[in-house]
Design a protein around this motif. Structure first.
Motif, mmCIF file in Angstrom:
data_model
loop_
_atom_site.group_PDB
_atom_site.id
_atom_site.type_symbol
_atom_site.label_atom_id
_atom_site.label_comp_id
_atom_site.label_asym_id
_atom_site.label_seq_id
_atom_site.Cartn_x
_atom_site.Cartn_y
_atom_site.Cartn_z
ATOM 1 N N SER A 39 0.568 -1.124 0.049
ATOM 2 C CA SER A 39 -0.479 -0.288 -0.095
ATOM 3 C C SER A 39 1.076 0.817 -0.380
ATOM 4 C CB SER A 39 -1.023 0.194 1.059
ATOM 5 O OG SER A 39 -0.070 -0.077 3.143
ATOM 6 N N VAL A 40 2.438 1.017 0.699
ATOM 7 C CA VAL A 40 3.252 2.777 0.705
ATOM 8 C C VAL A 40 3.400 2.741 -1.042
ATOM 9 C CG1 VAL A 40 5.530 3.383 1.319
ATOM 10 C CG2 VAL A 40 4.104 2.156 2.700
ATOM 11 N N LEU A 41 4.322 1.775 -1.469
ATOM 12 C CA LEU A 41 4.427 1.427 -3.218
ATOM 13 C C LEU A 41 3.211 2.302 -3.340
ATOM 14 C CD1 LEU A 41 7.081 -1.121 -3.966
ATOM 15 C CD2 LEU A 41 7.234 1.243 -4.046
ATOM 16 N N LEU A 42 2.167 1.945 -3.001
ATOM 17 C CA LEU A 42 0.714 1.654 -4.052
ATOM 18 C C LEU A 42 0.268 2.951 -4.079
ATOM 19 C CD1 LEU A 42 -1.820 -1.313 -3.936
ATOM 20 C CD2 LEU A 42 -0.551 -0.708 -5.681
ATOM 21 N N SER A 43 0.520 4.010 -3.206
ATOM 22 C CA SER A 43 0.514 5.416 -3.206
ATOM 23 C C SER A 43 1.142 5.909 -3.974
ATOM 24 C CB SER A 43 0.913 5.529 -1.534
ATOM 25 O OG SER A 43 -0.027 4.693 -0.320
ATOM 26 N N ILE A 44 2.353 5.792 -4.673
ATOM 27 C CA ILE A 44 3.140 6.507 -5.322
ATOM 28 C C ILE A 44 1.948 6.605 -6.764
ATOM 29 C CG2 ILE A 44 5.313 7.087 -6.556
ATOM 30 C CD1 ILE A 44 6.234 6.053 -4.243
ATOM 31 N N SER A 45 1.489 5.801 -7.381
ATOM 32 C CA SER A 45 0.844 5.230 -7.951
ATOM 33 C C SER A 45 -0.302 5.935 -8.144
ATOM 34 C CB SER A 45 0.869 3.804 -8.846
ATOM 35 O OG SER A 45 0.598 3.122 -7.810
ATOM 36 N N THR A 46 -1.014 5.904 -7.341
ATOM 37 C CA THR A 46 -2.008 6.437 -7.530
ATOM 38 C C THR A 46 -2.081 7.733 -7.108
ATOM 39 O OG1 THR A 46 -2.763 4.873 -5.697
ATOM 40 C CG2 THR A 46 -3.686 6.872 -5.550
ATOM 41 N N VAL A 47 -0.776 8.440 -6.347
ATOM 42 C CA VAL A 47 -0.833 9.584 -6.289
ATOM 43 C C VAL A 47 -0.243 10.307 -7.712
ATOM 44 C CG1 VAL A 47 0.150 11.993 -5.644
ATOM 45 C CG2 VAL A 47 -0.956 10.874 -3.557
ATOM 46 N N TRP A 48 0.171 10.083 -8.456
ATOM 47 C CA TRP A 48 0.492 10.035 -9.933
ATOM 48 C C TRP A 48 -0.016 10.701 -11.050
ATOM 49 C CZ3 TRP A 48 4.575 12.214 -11.647
ATOM 50 C CH2 TRP A 48 5.046 12.352 -13.078
ATOM 51 N N HIS A 49 -1.086 9.338 -10.780
ATOM 52 C CA HIS A 49 -2.211 8.535 -12.419
ATOM 53 C C HIS A 49 -2.786 10.339 -11.688
ATOM 54 C CE1 HIS A 49 -0.247 5.631 -14.453
ATOM 55 N NE2 HIS A 49 -0.156 4.883 -12.550
ATOM 56 N N SER A 50 -3.509 10.018 -10.079
ATOM 57 C CA SER A 50 -4.222 11.064 -10.621
ATOM 58 C C SER A 50 -4.412 12.732 -10.668
ATOM 59 C CB SER A 50 -4.592 11.033 -8.583
ATOM 60 O OG SER A 50 -5.276 10.216 -8.279
ATOM 61 N N LEU A 51 -2.493 13.098 -10.188
ATOM 62 C CA LEU A 51 -2.355 14.662 -10.776
ATOM 63 C C LEU A 51 -2.040 14.823 -12.409
ATOM 64 C CD1 LEU A 51 0.589 14.437 -8.986
ATOM 65 C CD2 LEU A 51 -1.745 16.234 -8.099
ATOM 66 N N LEU A 52 -2.000 13.434 -13.350
ATOM 67 C CA LEU A 52 -1.746 13.332 -14.801
ATOM 68 C C LEU A 52 -3.000 13.290 -15.114
ATOM 69 C CD1 LEU A 52 1.330 11.161 -15.283
ATOM 70 C CD2 LEU A 52 1.356 13.349 -15.384
ATOM 71 N N ALA B 31 4.787 10.702 -0.482
ATOM 72 C CA ALA B 31 5.746 11.735 0.156
ATOM 73 C C ALA B 31 6.422 11.227 0.538
ATOM 74 C CB ALA B 31 5.461 12.657 1.041
ATOM 75 N N CYS B 32 7.046 10.026 1.679
ATOM 76 C CA CYS B 32 7.931 9.770 2.819
ATOM 77 C C CYS B 32 8.758 8.793 2.342
ATOM 78 C CB CYS B 32 6.976 9.235 3.851
ATOM 79 S SG CYS B 32 6.683 10.516 5.432
ATOM 80 N N VAL B 33 7.838 8.074 0.446
ATOM 81 C CA VAL B 33 8.802 7.301 0.314
ATOM 82 C C VAL B 33 10.043 8.052 -0.718
ATOM 83 C CG1 VAL B 33 9.093 6.044 -2.276
ATOM 84 C CG2 VAL B 33 7.502 5.866 -0.168
ATOM 85 N N ILE B 34 9.213 9.140 -1.399
ATOM 86 C CA ILE B 34 10.616 9.890 -2.076
ATOM 87 C C ILE B 34 12.011 10.848 -0.389
ATOM 88 C CG2 ILE B 34 10.755 12.282 -3.537
ATOM 89 C CD1 ILE B 34 8.075 12.000 -4.488
ATOM 90 N N LEU B 35 11.058 11.269 0.360
ATOM 91 C CA LEU B 35 12.167 11.756 1.237
ATOM 92 C C LEU B 35 12.900 10.610 1.580
ATOM 93 C CD1 LEU B 35 12.994 13.291 3.470
ATOM 94 C CD2 LEU B 35 11.180 13.089 4.664
ATOM 95 N N LEU B 36 12.781 9.165 2.130
ATOM 96 C CA LEU B 36 13.942 8.028 1.985
ATOM 97 C C LEU B 36 14.683 7.802 0.580
ATOM 98 C CD1 LEU B 36 14.034 5.251 3.670
ATOM 99 C CD2 LEU B 36 12.835 4.066 2.440
ATOM 100 N N PHE B 37 13.870 8.290 -0.446
ATOM 101 C CA PHE B 37 15.458 8.292 -1.043
ATOM 102 C C PHE B 37 15.872 9.353 -1.137
ATOM 103 C CE2 PHE B 37 12.696 5.042 -2.725
ATOM 104 C CZ PHE B 37 13.670 4.272 -3.608
ATOM 105 N N CYS B 38 15.587 10.587 -0.908
ATOM 106 C CA CYS B 38 16.383 11.464 -0.273
ATOM 107 C C CYS B 38 17.478 11.613 0.730
ATOM 108 C CB CYS B 38 15.789 12.590 -0.394
ATOM 109 S SG CYS B 38 14.357 13.520 -1.876
ATOM 110 N N LEU B 39 16.970 11.212 1.699
ATOM 111 C CA LEU B 39 17.602 10.578 3.070
ATOM 112 C C LEU B 39 18.906 9.498 2.441
ATOM 113 C CD1 LEU B 39 17.651 10.537 6.541
ATOM 114 C CD2 LEU B 39 16.190 8.433 6.550
ATOM 115 N N MET B 40 18.945 8.972 1.477
ATOM 116 C CA MET B 40 19.829 8.227 1.377
ATOM 117 C C MET B 40 21.311 9.163 0.855
ATOM 118 S SD MET B 40 18.466 4.846 -0.023
ATOM 119 C CE MET B 40 17.058 3.798 0.755
ATOM 120 N N LEU B 41 20.149 9.738 0.098
ATOM 121 C CA LEU B 41 21.626 11.343 -0.551
ATOM 122 C C LEU B 41 21.960 11.225 0.928
ATOM 123 C CD1 LEU B 41 20.405 12.363 -3.836
ATOM 124 C CD2 LEU B 41 22.043 10.173 -3.425
ATOM 125 N N MET B 42 21.093 11.845 1.759
ATOM 126 C CA MET B 42 21.888 13.450 2.997
ATOM 127 C C MET B 42 22.241 12.579 3.206
ATOM 128 S SD MET B 42 17.985 14.673 3.369
ATOM 129 C CE MET B 42 18.036 15.525 5.303
#
Length: 214
Positions: free
Chosen positions: A32-45, A138-149
């Motif tokens: 459900s966490v990963l699905l959140s990204i695709s759900t938001v992405w498709h809805s925004l598009l 947003a937190c999935v995106i933040l997690l990948f930003c965190l790996m750079l931070m």
């Protein structure tokens, strides 16, 4: 001669690696966490005015894992953001988790209060689900930003990466409000004030508090 080797940066702290692996495992195991990204992405598009939904009923375990995921990612991100020098300690992270947890609890209680005051039951459930989906994405995106931070000593870069998360989070919430209430500008204004008061200010407050204890 020191008996214990000192930890001088987030990237050299072994416990950080374990925390990141744990958070990544939640993303993999809790679809459900990963699905959140695709759900938001498709809805925004599609600029859809329909309510966000992952199409899956949330079990208690999935809901708990989602909360733990957001809690862990935000706590570690604030720690890395505020860190300048010295030991990067697990105990400090635990303290920050307490602060972030308190913030999330207050946000949840206040959102429920606002919902009971201004929304009917069906709207309350729908808005609550959408908020969760947006936060997860947003937190999935933040997690990948965190790996750079954790691998950079540049405070400016850390601020930029966290700012990306904040802008995405607040932007998605406001954009969603425009999609849903575009014909009622006063409702969009209410949502904007809600975002500033209950989402942004608590994050700023916890970050300022974190600066004091790190």
């Amino acid at each position: 001669m020191e008996d214990i080797a000192r930890i001088l940066s987030p990237s050299s702290a072994s416990w950080v690696t374990w925390v990141l692996l744990f958070l990544l495992s939640i993303v993999v195991l809790n679809r459900s966490v990963l699905l959140s990204i695709s759900t938001v992405w498709h809805s925004l598009l599609s600029y859809s005015d329909r309510m966000y939904t992952t199409g899956r009923a949330q079990s208690v375990l999935n809901t708990l894992l989602s909360v733990v995921f957001r809690w862990g990612v935000m706590g570690l991100s604030i720690y890395v953001l505020c860190y300048e020098s010295g030991d990067f300690m697990a105990l400090t992270y635990v303290k920050l988790l307490g602060g972030v947890g308190a913030m999330l609890l207050v946000q949840w209680l206040m959102s429920k209060l606002v919902g009971y005051t201004f929304l009917v039951p069906v709207q309350r459930e729908s808005i609550s689900e959408q908020r969760t989906i947006i936060y997860n994405a947003a937190c999935v995106i933040l997690l990948f930003c965190l790996m750079l931070m954790i691998h950079t000593s540049s405070i400016r870069l850390r601020v930029i990466l966290v700012s990306v998360f904040v802008i995405l989070l607040m932007g998605m919430m406001l954009f969603r409000a425009i999609q849903l209430f575009g014909q009622k500008p006063w409702k969009v204004l209410y949502v904007f004030l809600y975002i500033i008061t209950l989402e942004l200010l608590p994050l700023i407050g916890v970050t300022i508090w974190a600066k004091q204890i790190i």
